[in-house]
Design an enzyme around this catalytic site. Structure first.
Site, PDB file in Angstrom:
ATOM      1  N   THR A   1      -6.861   5.226   0.794  1.00 57.83           N
ATOM      2  CA  THR A   1      -6.224   6.390   1.427  1.00 57.83           C
ATOM      3  C   THR A   1      -6.403   7.659   0.612  1.00 57.83           C
ATOM      4  O   THR A   1      -6.500   8.753   1.172  1.00 57.83           O
ATOM      5  CB  THR A   1      -4.719   6.092   1.630  1.00 57.83           C
ATOM      6  OG1 THR A   1      -4.611   4.977   2.494  1.00 57.83           O
ATOM      7  CG2 THR A   1      -3.990   7.257   2.243  1.00 57.83           C
TER       8      THR A   1
ATOM      9  N   THR B   1      -4.495   1.255  -2.049  1.00 59.04           N
ATOM     10  CA  THR B   1      -3.311   0.720  -2.721  1.00 59.04           C
ATOM     11  C   THR B   1      -3.094  -0.773  -2.460  1.00 59.04           C
ATOM     12  O   THR B   1      -2.474  -1.458  -3.265  1.00 59.04           O
ATOM     13  CB  THR B   1      -2.044   1.483  -2.283  1.00 59.04           C
ATOM     14  OG1 THR B   1      -1.936   1.402  -0.865  1.00 59.04           O
ATOM     15  CG2 THR B   1      -2.106   2.926  -2.730  1.00 59.04           C
ATOM     16  N   ASP B   2      -3.605  -1.285  -1.328  1.00 55.72           N
ATOM     17  CA  ASP B   2      -3.276  -2.662  -0.948  1.00 55.72           C
ATOM     18  C   ASP B   2      -3.652  -3.680  -2.021  1.00 55.72           C
ATOM     19  O   ASP B   2      -2.895  -4.609  -2.301  1.00 55.72           O
ATOM     20  CB  ASP B   2      -3.970  -3.050   0.365  1.00 55.72           C
ATOM     21  CG  ASP B   2      -3.347  -2.373   1.581  1.00 55.72           C
ATOM     22  OD1 ASP B   2      -2.387  -1.611   1.405  1.00 55.72           O
ATOM     23  OD2 ASP B   2      -3.826  -2.628   2.697  1.00 55.72           O
TER      24      ASP B   2
ATOM     25  N   LYS C   1       2.380  -3.820  -5.561  1.00 58.08           N
ATOM     26  CA  LYS C   1       2.774  -2.947  -4.448  1.00 58.08           C
ATOM     27  C   LYS C   1       3.946  -3.616  -3.749  1.00 58.08           C
ATOM     28  O   LYS C   1       3.804  -4.708  -3.200  1.00 58.08           O
ATOM     29  CB  LYS C   1       1.595  -2.758  -3.487  1.00 58.08           C
ATOM     30  CG  LYS C   1       1.903  -1.860  -2.299  1.00 58.08           C
ATOM     31  CD  LYS C   1       0.659  -1.586  -1.450  1.00 58.08           C
ATOM     32  CE  LYS C   1       1.033  -0.771  -0.234  1.00 58.08           C
ATOM     33  NZ  LYS C   1      -0.143  -0.351   0.547  1.00 58.08           N
TER      34      LYS C   1
HETATM   35  N1  GLU Z   1      -5.454  -0.648   3.396  1.00 57.17           N
HETATM   36  C1  GLU Z   1      -6.110   0.429   2.761  1.00 57.17           C
HETATM   37  C2  GLU Z   1      -6.460   0.175   1.306  1.00 57.17           C
HETATM   38  O1  GLU Z   1      -5.774  -0.482   0.576  1.00 57.17           O
HETATM   39  C3  GLU Z   1      -5.334   1.704   2.884  1.00 57.17           C
HETATM   40  C4  GLU Z   1      -4.075   1.669   2.097  1.00 57.17           C
HETATM   41  C5  GLU Z   1      -4.081   2.612   0.947  1.00 57.17           C
HETATM   42  O2  GLU Z   1      -5.068   3.053   0.403  1.00 57.17           O
HETATM   43  O3  GLU Z   1      -2.980   2.934   0.605  1.00 57.17           O
HETATM   44  O4  GLU Z   1      -7.473   0.667   0.891  1.00 57.17           O
END
Ligand code: GLU
Length: 402
Positions: free
Chosen positions: A72, A148-149, A225
């Protein structure tokens, strides 16, 4: 590049090599894997180990590298589909967040542009090699932008794969840049501050509170997370955060436990054994499920409580261990350590040769198992390493209240 494969001619751009196959991006946008021998070069190729390029160069500022992988923090709305897509690379991030230029000079390296659910052990290896090369070539800190995932898995992977004298800081954002509540700019600024600090280990830097006042610095092997969408989703587990960055002052405070800059000499240990798995036990799980793991080199179980699974599974686990799989027990409980000597199920598991994983997070234990089995062939040594603290992933004793 033109590749003759499967009776057809495929034209596209060479991206990288995986498992002895060349990955070629076709003009349709799809990637195909083809044997390199089937391809001839007809146009400019993209080197498989891209090198960073300098974006700004202000005398007197520290030299950081930004390695972008997607997520993101590197995304915006695609107005064609209405969904968030990962489109920015490290250079775009610098343009979008001009405050970063006050903190350091940067080299940028776009390693990948993926959502982090698509991360793989092979990309961890490419990332580790790229980050190692940046430090070897003079970066005094590295920022890795990441979805973040699965950021915690990647941070743990780099913790094991690189001995670093400088900060390696993972950063992401929970909300994309086009949203008023986006956390991307503050997180990136905090990450740059942490990357110029006295830190000397792999860390995750993200919003610490629901306000825009502090980022927390988490150890790469002890972070998770904890919330799907809140900006302060990341928390240290089993230890307090190893530091913080005040915003907007960018003042970095490190705890005495944080590994300090210069403590370790740079080294890369990029072997991994990817044929390892993580399995969460649930009531009613049947032994046939464990058959799927026959042939795996390692299996981490996330058991209940002190580290238990149903007695019905024990013969199947024994079979796996006898066939050569290393099985490590962790707990689904967020806090505390496993102890398989209290109840008879636990003692039966130990008798089959299950290794207790202490207070390691299941995901950190999985990555560690891949790393240990990639580097150590002897089973006894591997078991000993799984029970040793290598990169702060395993506390000998759990701190009070954590
Ligand atoms: N699911 C995606 C990822 O982990 C978007 C979530 C994010 O970046 O916060 O890349």
């Amino acid at each position: 590049m033109s590749c003759e494969y499967g009776g057809k001619t495929h034209k596209g751009i060479y991206i990288t090599s995986r498992n002895d196959m060349a990955v070629v991006k076709l003009s349709s946008g799809y990637n195909i894997g083809v044997p390199p021998s089937s391809c001839t070069c007809i146009e400019q190729t993209v080197p498989s180990t891209p090198r960073s390029r300098v974006v700004n160069n202000t005398p007197g500022l520290p030299d950081l590298s930004i390695v972008s992988t997607g997520g993101t923090i590197a995304s915006r709305i695609d107005y064609r589909t209405g969904s968030v897509t990962s489109q920015f690379d490290a250079s775009d991030i610098l343009v979008a967040i001009p405050e970063l230029a006050q903190i350091a000079n940067y080299r940028t390296l776009p390693l990948a542009a993926i959502l982090s659910e698509n991360m793989t052990p092979a990309i961890w290896q490419e990332l580790a090699r790229a980050v190692h090369a940046e430090i070897r070539d003079g970066a005094t800190g590295v920022i890795v932008t990441h979805g973040t995932d699965t950021m915690a898995y990647s941070a743990a992977a780099l913790s094991f794969m690189i001995d670093t004298p400088v900060p390696i800081v993972f950063v992401g954002s929970q909300r994309s840049a086009d949203r008023p509540s986006s956390d991307n700019a503050m997180n990136a600024v905090c990450a740059a501050a942490a990357a110029t600090s006295d830190l000397g280990e792999v860390a995750v830097v993200m919003h610490a509170t629901t306000s825009d006042d502090t980022c927390a610095i988490h150890r790469g092997t002890r972070v998770r997370k904890m919330h799907t969408s809140r900006r302060n989703a990341f928390q240290s587990v089993g230890i307090p955060p190893i530091g913080s960055v005040a915003f907007p002052s960018r003042t970095v405070t490190l705890t005495p436990d944080a590994v300090k800059r210069g403590t370790h000499t740079l080294a890369l240990h990029d072997n991994l054994e990817p044929h390892c798995a993580l399995l969460q036990f649930y009531p009613g799980m049947t032994p046939d499920l464990l058959r799927a793991y026959e042939g795996y080199k390692g299996l981490v179980l996330a058991g209940t409580g002190l580290g238990h699974v149903s007695t019905l599974l024990i013969p199947a686990i024994k079979k796996l261990i006898e066939a050569g799989t290393i099985v490590v027990m962790t707990s689904q409980c967020m806090h505390g350590r496993v102890c398989d000597r209290v109840y008879d199920t636990g003692r039966d598991l130990l008798n089959t040769g299950v290794i207790e994983g202490g207070d390691m997070l299941p995901e950190a234990a999985l990555v560690k198992l891949m790393w240990v089995l990639g580097n150590v062939k002897d089973k006894k040594n591997a078991a000993e390493m799984m029970q040793a603290d290598l990169k702060g992933e395993l506390n000998r004793r759990s701190a009070h209240g954590l």
